[in-house]
Motif scaffolding. Sequence first.
Motif, PDB file in Angstrom:
ATOM      1  N   ALA A   8       0.809  -1.218   0.000  1.00  0.00           N
ATOM      2  CA  ALA A   8       0.000   0.000   0.000  1.00  0.00           C
ATOM      3  C   ALA A   8       0.844   1.270   0.000  1.00  0.00           C
ATOM      4  O   ALA A   8       0.541   2.221  -0.722  1.00  0.00           O
ATOM      5  CB  ALA A   8      -0.955  -0.009   1.189  1.00  0.00           C
ATOM      6  N   SER A   9       1.908   1.299   0.791  1.00  0.00           N
ATOM      7  CA  SER A   9       2.720   2.516   0.887  1.00  0.00           C
ATOM      8  C   SER A   9       3.473   2.829  -0.398  1.00  0.00           C
ATOM      9  O   SER A   9       3.971   3.940  -0.568  1.00  0.00           O
ATOM     10  CB  SER A   9       3.706   2.402   2.051  1.00  0.00           C
ATOM     11  N   ILE A  15       4.676   2.390  -7.603  1.00  0.00           N
ATOM     12  CA  ILE A  15       4.110   1.416  -8.537  1.00  0.00           C
ATOM     13  C   ILE A  15       3.348   2.089  -9.674  1.00  0.00           C
ATOM     14  O   ILE A  15       3.631   1.844 -10.850  1.00  0.00           O
ATOM     15  CB  ILE A  15       3.229   0.401  -7.789  1.00  0.00           C
ATOM     16  N   LEU A  16       2.372   2.918  -9.356  1.00  0.00           N
ATOM     17  CA  LEU A  16       1.578   3.556 -10.419  1.00  0.00           C
ATOM     18  C   LEU A  16       2.410   4.512 -11.270  1.00  0.00           C
ATOM     19  O   LEU A  16       2.288   4.492 -12.503  1.00  0.00           O
ATOM     20  CB  LEU A  16       0.340   4.242  -9.837  1.00  0.00           C
ATOM     21  N   PRO A  17       3.288   5.349 -10.679  1.00  0.00           N
ATOM     22  CA  PRO A  17       4.115   6.209 -11.536  1.00  0.00           C
ATOM     23  C   PRO A  17       5.024   5.420 -12.479  1.00  0.00           C
ATOM     24  O   PRO A  17       5.311   5.880 -13.586  1.00  0.00           O
ATOM     25  CB  PRO A  17       4.939   7.022 -10.530  1.00  0.00           C
ATOM     26  N   GLU A  47       2.718  -2.744  11.574  1.00  0.00           N
ATOM     27  CA  GLU A  47       1.662  -1.928  12.171  1.00  0.00           C
ATOM     28  C   GLU A  47       1.128  -0.830  11.255  1.00  0.00           C
ATOM     29  O   GLU A  47       0.047  -0.325  11.467  1.00  0.00           O
ATOM     30  CB  GLU A  47       2.172  -1.277  13.462  1.00  0.00           C
ATOM     31  N   ARG A  48       1.894  -0.418  10.235  1.00  0.00           N
ATOM     32  CA  ARG A  48       1.514   0.760   9.463  1.00  0.00           C
ATOM     33  C   ARG A  48       1.419   0.540   7.960  1.00  0.00           C
ATOM     34  O   ARG A  48       1.313   1.496   7.207  1.00  0.00           O
ATOM     35  CB  ARG A  48       2.506   1.895   9.736  1.00  0.00           C
ATOM     36  N   ASP A  49       1.463  -0.679   7.513  1.00  0.00           N
ATOM     37  CA  ASP A  49       1.423  -0.920   6.071  1.00  0.00           C
ATOM     38  C   ASP A  49       0.740  -2.258   5.810  1.00  0.00           C
ATOM     39  O   ASP A  49       0.411  -2.992   6.740  1.00  0.00           O
ATOM     40  CB  ASP A  49       2.845  -0.917   5.498  1.00  0.00           C
TER      41      ASP A  49
END
Length: 124
Positions: A8-9, A15-17, A47-49
Amino acid sequence: MQGAPLTASLVESGILPARIGEYAPGGLDTLIAAGEVTWAGVEPIGERDGRIALFLADQMPLLAQPRPQPEPLKEREEKLLAVLESSGASFFDALHEAVGGGSQGDRGSQARRLMRCGAWCGVG
């Protein structure tokens, strides 16, 4: 790329660029807000991704893979999923009250737990 587990991060920053020429940050948010693209949580990473899967909205029912729950849900998490499945997207205060509320001082950590559950327990 539909359904592929993506960190996600890295989705909008790397990834998209790399795959879409002249990709503008926030483009994915625009597509999601318009209802053209949707996502599902695949698994947490720390915890954050976590890993998510992106889908064209009309293709998600055909392509999304059911995910087994790694551990049984707690009562509060089951309530959260039931509320989100019946009501759809909701503000935190409404979700907080629907799952039993709690102390005002602990709201930040409660919000994070509820959102993580929503993402990784099957609500995209």
